[in-house]
Design a protein around this motif. Structure first.
Motif, PDB file in Angstrom:
ATOM      1  N   TRP A  86     -18.715  19.121   1.076  1.00  0.00           N
ATOM      2  CA  TRP A  86     -18.628  19.065  -0.378  1.00  0.00           C
ATOM      3  C   TRP A  86     -19.516  17.947  -0.910  1.00  0.00           C
ATOM      4  N   ASP A  87     -20.017  18.133  -2.106  1.00  0.00           N
ATOM      5  CA  ASP A  87     -20.662  17.033  -2.820  1.00  0.00           C
ATOM      6  C   ASP A  87     -19.579  16.219  -3.529  1.00  0.00           C
ATOM      7  N   ASP A  88     -19.564  14.927  -3.279  1.00  0.00           N
ATOM      8  CA  ASP A  88     -18.642  14.011  -3.977  1.00  0.00           C
ATOM      9  C   ASP A  88     -17.180  14.423  -3.829  1.00  0.00           C
ATOM     10  N   ALA A  89     -16.755  14.719  -2.609  1.00  0.00           N
ATOM     11  CA  ALA A  89     -15.355  15.051  -2.351  1.00  0.00           C
ATOM     12  C   ALA A  89     -14.468  13.859  -2.690  1.00  0.00           C
ATOM     13  N   ILE A  90     -13.403  14.114  -3.436  1.00  0.00           N
ATOM     14  CA  ILE A  90     -12.490  13.061  -3.887  1.00  0.00           C
ATOM     15  C   ILE A  90     -11.246  13.049  -3.009  1.00  0.00           C
ATOM     16  N   LEU A  91     -10.833  11.840  -2.612  1.00  0.00           N
ATOM     17  CA  LEU A  91      -9.578  11.627  -1.889  1.00  0.00           C
ATOM     18  C   LEU A  91      -8.638  10.817  -2.766  1.00  0.00           C
ATOM     19  N   LEU A  92      -7.436  11.344  -2.969  1.00  0.00           N
ATOM     20  CA  LEU A  92      -6.371  10.633  -3.679  1.00  0.00           C
ATOM     21  C   LEU A  92      -5.327  10.175  -2.685  1.00  0.00           C
ATOM     22  N   ASP A  93      -4.962   8.901  -2.745  1.00  0.00           N
ATOM     23  CA  ASP A  93      -3.833   8.364  -1.980  1.00  0.00           C
ATOM     24  C   ASP A  93      -2.728   8.084  -2.983  1.00  0.00           C
ATOM     25  N   ILE A  94      -1.643   8.841  -2.905  1.00  0.00           N
ATOM     26  CA  ILE A  94      -0.566   8.693  -3.887  1.00  0.00           C
ATOM     27  C   ILE A  94       0.699   8.189  -3.202  1.00  0.00           C
ATOM     28  N   GLY A  95       1.350   7.195  -3.833  1.00  0.00           N
ATOM     29  CA  GLY A  95       2.416   6.478  -3.156  1.00  0.00           C
ATOM     30  C   GLY A  95       1.772   5.645  -2.067  1.00  0.00           C
ATOM     31  N   VAL A  96       1.059   4.592  -2.433  1.00  0.00           N
ATOM     32  CA  VAL A  96       0.000   4.001  -1.605  1.00  0.00           C
ATOM     33  C   VAL A  96       0.485   3.159  -0.418  1.00  0.00           C
ATOM     34  N   ALA A  97       1.693   3.456   0.086  1.00  0.00           N
ATOM     35  CA  ALA A  97       2.193   2.716   1.261  1.00  0.00           C
ATOM     36  C   ALA A  97       2.154   1.221   1.004  1.00  0.00           C
ATOM     37  N   VAL A  98       2.497   0.843  -0.200  1.00  0.00           N
ATOM     38  CA  VAL A  98       2.683  -0.530  -0.660  1.00  0.00           C
ATOM     39  C   VAL A  98       1.358  -1.202  -1.010  1.00  0.00           C
ATOM     40  N   VAL A  99       0.452  -1.366  -0.062  1.00  0.00           N
ATOM     41  CA  VAL A  99      -0.728  -2.197  -0.330  1.00  0.00           C
ATOM     42  C   VAL A  99      -2.045  -1.435  -0.223  1.00  0.00           C
ATOM     43  N   GLY A 100      -1.993  -0.126  -0.048  1.00  0.00           N
ATOM     44  CA  GLY A 100      -3.218   0.656  -0.018  1.00  0.00           C
ATOM     45  C   GLY A 100      -3.985   0.577   1.284  1.00  0.00           C
ATOM     46  N   ASN A 101      -3.279   0.345   2.396  1.00  0.00           N
ATOM     47  CA  ASN A 101      -3.987   0.231   3.675  1.00  0.00           C
ATOM     48  C   ASN A 101      -4.635   1.548   4.100  1.00  0.00           C
ATOM     49  N   ASP A 102      -4.023   2.682   3.760  1.00  0.00           N
ATOM     50  CA  ASP A 102      -4.583   3.959   4.194  1.00  0.00           C
ATOM     51  C   ASP A 102      -5.892   4.272   3.484  1.00  0.00           C
ATOM     52  N   ILE A 103      -5.965   3.995   2.209  1.00  0.00           N
ATOM     53  CA  ILE A 103      -7.203   4.301   1.493  1.00  0.00           C
ATOM     54  C   ILE A 103      -8.318   3.355   1.918  1.00  0.00           C
ATOM     55  N   ARG A 104      -7.944   2.149   2.327  1.00  0.00           N
ATOM     56  CA  ARG A 104      -8.947   1.230   2.861  1.00  0.00           C
ATOM     57  C   ARG A 104      -9.444   1.696   4.221  1.00  0.00           C
ATOM     58  N   LYS A 105      -8.563   2.309   5.010  1.00  0.00           N
ATOM     59  CA  LYS A 105      -8.988   2.881   6.278  1.00  0.00           C
ATOM     60  C   LYS A 105      -9.961   4.026   6.036  1.00  0.00           C
ATOM     61  N   ALA A 106      -9.683   4.860   5.033  1.00  0.00           N
ATOM     62  CA  ALA A 106     -10.601   5.956   4.705  1.00  0.00           C
ATOM     63  C   ALA A 106     -11.967   5.407   4.292  1.00  0.00           C
ATOM     64  N   ALA A 107     -11.973   4.339   3.501  1.00  0.00           N
ATOM     65  CA  ALA A 107     -13.244   3.723   3.108  1.00  0.00           C
ATOM     66  C   ALA A 107     -13.982   3.183   4.326  1.00  0.00           C
ATOM     67  N   ALA A 108     -13.245   2.549   5.238  1.00  0.00           N
ATOM     68  CA  ALA A 108     -13.864   2.023   6.454  1.00  0.00           C
ATOM     69  C   ALA A 108     -14.430   3.140   7.316  1.00  0.00           C
ATOM     70  N   ASP A 109     -13.842   4.332   7.218  1.00  0.00           N
ATOM     71  CA  ASP A 109     -14.303   5.473   8.010  1.00  0.00           C
ATOM     72  C   ASP A 109     -15.413   6.253   7.314  1.00  0.00           C
ATOM     73  N   GLY A 110     -15.874   5.769   6.173  1.00  0.00           N
ATOM     74  CA  GLY A 110     -17.048   6.363   5.549  1.00  0.00           C
ATOM     75  C   GLY A 110     -16.836   7.100   4.251  1.00  0.00           C
ATOM     76  N   TRP A 111     -15.588   7.155   3.755  1.00  0.00           N
ATOM     77  CA  TRP A 111     -15.384   7.840   2.472  1.00  0.00           C
ATOM     78  C   TRP A 111     -15.936   6.948   1.360  1.00  0.00           C
ATOM     79  N   PRO A 112     -16.863   7.432   0.558  1.00  0.00           N
ATOM     80  CA  PRO A 112     -17.453   6.580  -0.483  1.00  0.00           C
ATOM     81  C   PRO A 112     -16.394   6.047  -1.446  1.00  0.00           C
ATOM     82  N   VAL A 113     -16.440   4.758  -1.692  1.00  0.00           N
ATOM     83  CA  VAL A 113     -15.439   4.119  -2.533  1.00  0.00           C
ATOM     84  C   VAL A 113     -15.418   4.739  -3.929  1.00  0.00           C
ATOM     85  N   LYS A 114     -16.566   5.167  -4.409  1.00  0.00           N
ATOM     86  CA  LYS A 114     -16.612   5.739  -5.758  1.00  0.00           C
ATOM     87  C   LYS A 114     -15.856   7.054  -5.848  1.00  0.00           C
TER      88      LYS A 114
END
Length: 292
Positions: A86-114
């Protein structure tokens, strides 16, 4: 008042529950810049205590926010593949496990922060995530939506999209609700979230999240939460009070999502796992809902 909301009745924190495996240690060392394990532990314990003051979720007490849950879910690899498809696939993390560690892991794995967006009821949890990871909204500019997923102002009720929305995908940084993303999101991660609610509310939550999913093959909602071999309430005693949590079985979980999307629209996978927490064996359901 919930036993977890009342500071007088919530279970005390227990530092002996702190434990990072090799991957988790490496992740937190990289993300925080703190290399010394003892210093890192002290830093995590400090933020844990602050987050626990907002609300005494059991997941905070047992350091669930230090676990790399999202990357250990079977659907996660398929979600990452959407970045290639996909072009510009969006990932939503909802109920962010308190501090957002999962979405930071996704960013570390290459998901564009934007193309990442997070949402939770409490702004404070997200702010403590910045403290934990030593970041700021400038250095980690993931858009965060503070609000209740059941609030129509956050996600407006409607049917799931069957064709692409007419409106273009909005810039995530401009949003203050998730409604404008209805029909645009490639992947939604929702772990340790559904089991906070009763059966009726879980159904409503599924309906709301379904509206956000893009009507394209491969788009998905995935996560994990408490489950049972037969749907019903799991009850345990916490600080002398009975605490109950409604849990679906894999079969009723599949029925729920087929009812939300309709027959033949999604493929649902749901598996129960036995996990031991503080000497008690509980069942966790690992699941995914994927458009076909």
């Amino acid at each position: 008042m919930s036993v977890f909301a009342n500071p007088a009745t919530r279970p005390p924190l227990n530092p002996s529950l702190y434990s990072l495996d090799g991957d988790e240690l490496a992740f937190f060392q990289e993300q925080t810049g703190i290399q010394d394990p003892a210093e890192l532990k002290a830093h995590i314990l400090n933020v844990q205590a602050k987050a626990y003051e907002i609300y005494g979720y059991p997941c905070i007490k047992r350091f669930a926010f230090t676990k790399l849950k999202i990357s250990r879910l079977p659907a996660y690899k398929r979600a990452l593949q959407l970045l290639q498809e996909w072009d510009d696939a969006i990932l939503l993390d909802i109920g962010v496990a308190v501090v957002g560690n999962d979405i930071r892991k996704a960013a570390a794995d290459g998901w564009p922060v934007k193309n990442l967006i997070a949402s939770d009821l409490q702004q404070g949890f997200w702010d403590y995530g910045h403290e934990l990871f030593r970041s700021t909204p400038t250095t980690f500019p993931v858009q965060f939506i503070a609000g209740d997923a059941f609030d129509p102002a956050i996600i407006a009720p409607r049917a799931p999209f069957t064709t692409a929305p007419d409106a273009p995908t909005p810039a995530l940084a401009t949003l203050d609700s998730l409604t404008l993303l209805q029909g645009h999101i490639a992947a939604i991660h929702a772990s340790s979230f559904f089991h906070l609610f009763n059966e009726e509310r879980q159904h409503t939550l599924a309906e709301r999240l379904a509206t956000l999913l893009a009507p394209r093959p491969g788009s998905m909602i995935f996560g994990l939460h408490g489950g049972r071999s037969e749907k019903g309430y799991h009850t345990e005693v916490v600080s002398g009070a009975n605490v109950s949590m409604f849990c679906h079985s894999p079969e009723t979980w599949k029925e729920l999502w087929h009812g939300v999307f309709g027959a033949g629209v999604v493929r649902i996978e749901a598996t129960l796992l036995d996990v031991e927490r503080e000497g008690i064996v509980k069942q966790i359901m690992v699941w995914s809902v994927t458009r076909i």
